[in-house]
Motif scaffolding. Sequence first.
Motif, PDB file in Angstrom:
ATOM      1  N   PRO A  24      -9.825  13.452   8.136  1.00 44.29           N
ATOM      2  CA  PRO A  24      -9.438  12.055   8.351  1.00 44.29           C
ATOM      3  C   PRO A  24      -7.998  11.791   7.926  1.00 44.29           C
ATOM      4  CG  PRO A  24     -11.526  12.216   7.167  1.00 44.29           C
ATOM      5  CD  PRO A  24     -10.919  13.583   7.176  1.00 44.29           C
ATOM      6  N   VAL A  25      -7.490  10.649   8.363  1.00 45.88           N
ATOM      7  CA  VAL A  25      -6.196  10.135   7.933  1.00 45.88           C
ATOM      8  C   VAL A  25      -6.450   9.103   6.836  1.00 45.88           C
ATOM      9  CG1 VAL A  25      -4.104   8.907   8.644  1.00 45.88           C
ATOM     10  CG2 VAL A  25      -5.263  10.452  10.249  1.00 45.88           C
ATOM     11  N   VAL A  26      -5.752   9.220   5.728  1.00 45.27           N
ATOM     12  CA  VAL A  26      -5.837   8.213   4.671  1.00 45.27           C
ATOM     13  C   VAL A  26      -4.719   7.205   4.875  1.00 45.27           C
ATOM     14  CG1 VAL A  26      -5.557   7.798   2.194  1.00 45.27           C
ATOM     15  CG2 VAL A  26      -6.981   9.689   2.993  1.00 45.27           C
ATOM     16  N   ILE A  27      -5.086   5.926   4.914  1.00 45.90           N
ATOM     17  CA  ILE A  27      -4.124   4.854   5.168  1.00 45.90           C
ATOM     18  C   ILE A  27      -4.135   3.905   3.975  1.00 45.90           C
ATOM     19  CG2 ILE A  27      -3.471   2.982   6.735  1.00 45.90           C
ATOM     20  CD1 ILE A  27      -5.368   4.559   8.799  1.00 45.90           C
ATOM     21  N   LEU A  28      -3.010   3.792   3.305  1.00 43.49           N
ATOM     22  CA  LEU A  28      -2.877   2.900   2.160  1.00 43.49           C
ATOM     23  C   LEU A  28      -2.134   1.647   2.604  1.00 43.49           C
ATOM     24  CD1 LEU A  28      -1.826   5.460  -0.624  1.00 43.49           C
ATOM     25  CD2 LEU A  28      -4.127   4.877   0.209  1.00 43.49           C
ATOM     26  N   ASP A  47       3.264  -2.401   9.763  1.00 43.80           N
ATOM     27  CA  ASP A  47       2.039  -3.197   9.785  1.00 43.80           C
ATOM     28  C   ASP A  47       0.851  -2.290  10.089  1.00 43.80           C
ATOM     29  OD1 ASP A  47       1.776  -2.984  12.756  1.00 43.80           O
ATOM     30  OD2 ASP A  47       3.572  -4.245  12.718  1.00 43.80           O
ATOM     31  N   LEU A  48      -0.351  -2.817   9.851  1.00 40.72           N
ATOM     32  CA  LEU A  48      -1.543  -1.997  10.006  1.00 40.72           C
ATOM     33  C   LEU A  48      -1.818  -1.584  11.447  1.00 40.72           C
ATOM     34  CD1 LEU A  48      -3.964  -0.606   8.793  1.00 40.72           C
ATOM     35  CD2 LEU A  48      -5.186  -2.793   8.824  1.00 40.72           C
ATOM     36  N   LEU A  77      -1.351  11.347   5.313  1.00 43.18           N
ATOM     37  CA  LEU A  77      -1.261  10.087   4.582  1.00 43.18           C
ATOM     38  C   LEU A  77      -0.323   9.137   5.315  1.00 43.18           C
ATOM     39  CD1 LEU A  77      -1.780   8.370   2.020  1.00 43.18           C
ATOM     40  CD2 LEU A  77       0.127   9.592   0.949  1.00 43.18           C
ATOM     41  N   ARG A  78      -0.735   7.875   5.423  1.00 44.88           N
ATOM     42  CA  ARG A  78       0.095   6.837   6.026  1.00 44.88           C
ATOM     43  C   ARG A  78       0.167   5.646   5.081  1.00 44.88           C
ATOM     44  NH1 ARG A  78      -2.243   7.013  12.322  1.00 44.88           N
ATOM     45  NH2 ARG A  78      -1.812   9.244  12.611  1.00 44.88           N
ATOM     46  N   LEU A  79       1.357   5.071   4.953  1.00 41.00           N
ATOM     47  CA  LEU A  79       1.559   3.868   4.159  1.00 41.00           C
ATOM     48  C   LEU A  79       1.874   2.707   5.089  1.00 41.00           C
ATOM     49  CD1 LEU A  79       3.830   5.082   1.199  1.00 41.00           C
ATOM     50  CD2 LEU A  79       1.346   5.304   1.471  1.00 41.00           C
ATOM     51  N   VAL A  80       1.339   1.546   4.747  1.00 39.31           N
ATOM     52  CA  VAL A  80       1.624   0.327   5.495  1.00 39.31           C
ATOM     53  C   VAL A  80       2.340  -0.645   4.563  1.00 39.31           C
ATOM     54  CG1 VAL A  80       0.643  -1.651   6.716  1.00 39.31           C
ATOM     55  CG2 VAL A  80      -0.369   0.630   7.002  1.00 39.31           C
ATOM     56  N   ALA A  81       3.572  -0.990   4.906  1.00 42.86           N
ATOM     57  CA  ALA A  81       4.365  -1.977   4.167  1.00 42.86           C
ATOM     58  C   ALA A  81       4.311  -1.764   2.661  1.00 42.86           C
ATOM     59  CB  ALA A  81       3.893  -3.388   4.517  1.00 42.86           C
ATOM     60  N   PRO A  82       4.725  -0.593   2.178  1.00 42.19           N
ATOM     61  CA  PRO A  82       4.686  -0.346   0.731  1.00 42.19           C
ATOM     62  C   PRO A  82       5.649  -1.265  -0.019  1.00 42.19           C
ATOM     63  CG  PRO A  82       5.927   1.385   1.836  1.00 42.19           C
ATOM     64  CD  PRO A  82       5.305   0.556   2.920  1.00 42.19           C
ATOM     65  N   GLY A  83       5.311  -1.532  -1.284  1.00 43.26           N
ATOM     66  CA  GLY A  83       6.142  -2.417  -2.098  1.00 43.26           C
ATOM     67  C   GLY A  83       7.202  -1.685  -2.886  1.00 43.26           C
ATOM     68  N   PHE A  84       7.670  -0.541  -2.398  1.00 43.61           N
ATOM     69  CA  PHE A  84       8.694   0.257  -3.072  1.00 43.61           C
ATOM     70  C   PHE A  84       9.438   1.064  -2.019  1.00 43.61           C
ATOM     71  CE2 PHE A  84       4.532   2.249  -3.168  1.00 43.61           C
ATOM     72  CZ  PHE A  84       4.764   3.436  -2.495  1.00 43.61           C
ATOM     73  N   GLY A  85      10.574   1.571  -2.383  1.00 40.08           N
ATOM     74  CA  GLY A  85      11.368   2.358  -1.446  1.00 40.08           C
ATOM     75  C   GLY A  85      10.918   3.807  -1.374  1.00 40.08           C
TER      76      GLY A  85
END
Length: 270
Positions: free
Chosen positions: A23-27, A84-85, A51-59
């Motif tokens: 699977p793909v993990v999406i945070l 975005d998701l 691994l995929r990040l959506v709009a992370p709160g850090f650079g």
Amino acid sequence: MRDKNLIRSKTLRGGIETLGEAPVVILCRPQMAENVGTAARAMLNFGIYELRLVAPGFGWPNAKALMAASGANEVLNRMEIFPDLPSALHDIHTLYATTARGRDLHKPVLPADTVAEAAHAAIAEGHRVGFLFGAERTGLENDEIALADAILTIPVNPYFPSLNLAQAVLLTSYEWHRRRPKEPIAPAPDRTLPAAKADVHRLHEALMVELDQVDFFKTPERRRTFALTIETMLERRGFTTSEIHLFRGILKELTTARRDKETGNREAGA
């Protein structure tokens, strides 16, 4: 000693040797880079690499994430970031959303072990499967959960159900790995893939635009309520890509006909 039956590795892009499709993990909206690093470490422990990040709160890149990953750099090196998701779900056919809170979205609520077995079967059918996790403090929003096929729950102490992000990723990944079949699951002879989640979401957006044009919802509160209900209905249907295209075509024709009629009425009254 490792079970040789599990070492059916194949090389993915970047030269990474894996135990097979996973699977793909999406945070979604992660706030702390360290949590992303520890989540990557947990994933790699149990044979999940994407691994995929959506709009992370850090650079990004981020030194704190790399340190917390404790050597799981290959996961972070392949990681993708999306604004975005829906864009992160561009190729996901089956999605499980993790939450400890009850939701009135009329979706199946499944324990992690059941989800793991279902995910293995879905991947054998050619599906891209995603495990979706929410922000550390707030978790997933209802409109994010609406995109999922089911809610994944982890049985914990009901009086203290709080898990941090990396713990939730680790337990979900562990259940996935524990139920990895020793022999590949034979796919059904006639396989029709469902539409990607992003395609279903775009259909929902197009439908909402047209309903707004005819003032279907009447009030903002009714719009919020019905938006979730409609998206959940569309997700439950399990449209194929061709069915989505047909639905979009029907919607376009109805919209064109309505606008032509409105134009004609205005010209006749002029």
